[in-house]
Design an enzyme around this catalytic site. Structure first.
Site, PDB file in Angstrom:
ATOM      1  N   TYR A   1      48.824 -41.139  43.071  1.00 46.62           N
ATOM      2  CA  TYR A   1      48.120 -39.922  42.683  1.00 46.62           C
ATOM      3  C   TYR A   1      47.356 -40.190  41.403  1.00 46.62           C
ATOM      4  CZ  TYR A   1      47.226 -35.057  41.321  1.00 46.62           C
ATOM      5  OH  TYR A   1      46.618 -33.873  40.973  1.00 46.62           O
TER       6      TYR A   1
ATOM      7  N   ASP B   1      45.618 -46.527  35.323  1.00 46.59           N
ATOM      8  CA  ASP B   1      45.936 -45.111  35.151  1.00 46.59           C
ATOM      9  C   ASP B   1      47.295 -45.057  34.455  1.00 46.59           C
ATOM     10  OD1 ASP B   1      46.786 -42.522  35.290  1.00 46.59           O
ATOM     11  OD2 ASP B   1      46.129 -42.184  37.358  1.00 46.59           O
TER      12      ASP B   1
ATOM     13  N   LYS C   1      49.136 -36.528  29.829  1.00 45.88           N
ATOM     14  CA  LYS C   1      50.538 -36.151  29.597  1.00 45.88           C
ATOM     15  C   LYS C   1      50.982 -36.342  28.128  1.00 45.88           C
ATOM     16  CE  LYS C   1      51.755 -35.953  34.385  1.00 45.88           C
ATOM     17  NZ  LYS C   1      50.841 -36.622  35.317  1.00 45.88           N
TER      18      LYS C   1
END
Ligand code: PLP
Length: 356
Positions: free
Chosen positions: A140, A232, A260
């Protein structure tokens, strides 16, 4: 009360939630409505207390309502919540990031991990003048169109949209390979090399449940020529160690996406990397990317306070130890009760798969 709240939520919010995973659909039950949180505990609208193992998907590495982070937010908010202009704080924050993440020479702030990845992909395409990107099965990378792709028929390496609302044309440049499968990646790269702009990978697959890179896999991805390597690190950044997975494994990508933890659980994302690539961004170059709230003072203050704490106190040994203890405890219980499970773990990141 939870049920009442959920019922009224569903009347005005699709599915009653603002992000699908919060609806508990794959695990059953109804969503928990949280009122407040402190440290490792969250409290629902009934004042029921829960131990929070999720911590905003890792964004809250320091726990809920960390005093220094909250103080930074309050002090900043008193002076205005957004200016729509450059601020000194953004320069200080950029310096913190550049010092922390080895491969990042220049960085731009955005508002989410999705935005960071979307922009990094655009930049890689501009830099190489190529179209295709290679991602890994199950990974994802946020909800932008070209990354919500899944494997197609199996006859080709081309993918198909993984959601309604994305035209086939938008995912036709997204190629998908199984993680850790060097032979398959080699095959795709040699077939598409003239049009392969980027390989994007979570150095440790963490969003889909933890899958570790096999020895040599990341090194192999790094060795692919004429293609931008994008890590990522929205989960792994500031999580495996302060310098992220690239520091942990000693591999320098060309571009890195962060999210995050970087915002201390306020809406911040970032992408950065080699200066020659980053300088293609407007207004220096011709790759457009922008944001009304990018570099928002409150969000940046929260992020800065978090990174400073992480830099000052090496928490990583401690949280790894805690995760080791938790995982071995879970394994022991599973053995004693005959539940078949598999725990994949690296540092403080782990997930349970219920199979042998
Ligand atoms: C969470 C996540 C994203 C998306 O970030 P958002 O802030 O939710 O848009 C992208 N990549 C990975 C690996 C993630 O875990």
């Amino acid at each position: 009360m939870n049920n009442n709240l959920f019922e009224s939520a569903k009347k005005v919010i699709p599915g009653g939630v603002n992000s699908p995973v919060r609806a508990f659909k794959s695990v059953g039950g109804t969503p928990v409505f949280i009122k407040r949180a402190e440290g490792s505990f969250i409290y629902d609208e009934h004042d029921r207390k829960y131990l929070d193992y999720c911590l905003s998907w890792g964004a809250l590495i320091l726990g809920h309502a960390n005093a220094e982070v909250v103080e930074a937010i309050k002090v900043t908010a008193d002076k205005g919540t957004n200016f729509g202009t450059a601020t000194k704080r953004e320069v200080q924050f950029a310096n913190l990031i550049v010092d922390a993440i080895l491969s990042i020479e220049k960085v731009r702030l955005v508002n989410s991990g999705t935005e960071a990845v979307m922009s990094a992909v655009r930049l890689a395409r501009a830099y190489t003048g190529k179209n295709k990107i290679l991602k890994f099965e199950g990974a994802y990378h946020g909800h932008s169109d070209c990354l919500l792709a899944k494997s197609g028929s199996g006859i080709t390496d081309l993918s198909v949209p993984d959601t309604q609302g994305v035209p086939y044309d938008f995912t036709k440049h997204t190629l998908i390979a199984p993680f850790n499968n060097i032979a398959k990646v080699k095959q795709i790269v040699s077939y598409y090399k003239d049009d392969l702009a980027a390989v994007i990978v979570e150095p440790v697959m963490a969003n889909c449940g933890v899958v570790l890179p096999e020895k040599g896999f990341l090194e192999f991805l790094r060795s692919i020529d004429n293609t931008v390597l994008i890590f990522d690190e929205v989960i792994t950044g500031f999580r495996l160690c302060y310098g992220g997975a690239q520091d942990f494994f000693g591999i320098k990508p060309d571009l890195t996406c962060l999210g995050k933890i970087i915002g201390g659980a306020m809406p911040v994302g970032a992408f950065g990397g080699r200066a020659d690539i980053m300088d293609m961004l407007a207004p220096e170059g011709n790759v457009y990317q922008a944001g009304t709230l990018s570099g928002n003072p409150i969000a940046v203050s929260a992020g800065m306070a978090s990174l400073k704490i992480l830099k000052k106190n090496d928490l990583y040994k401690k949280i790894t130890k805690t995760a080791d203890k938790l995982c071995s405890g879970i394994k022991k219980i599973a053995e004693n009760t005959g539940i078949k499970l598999q725990i994949n773990q690296i540092g403080s990141i782990f997930s349970i798969f219920y199979r042998e």
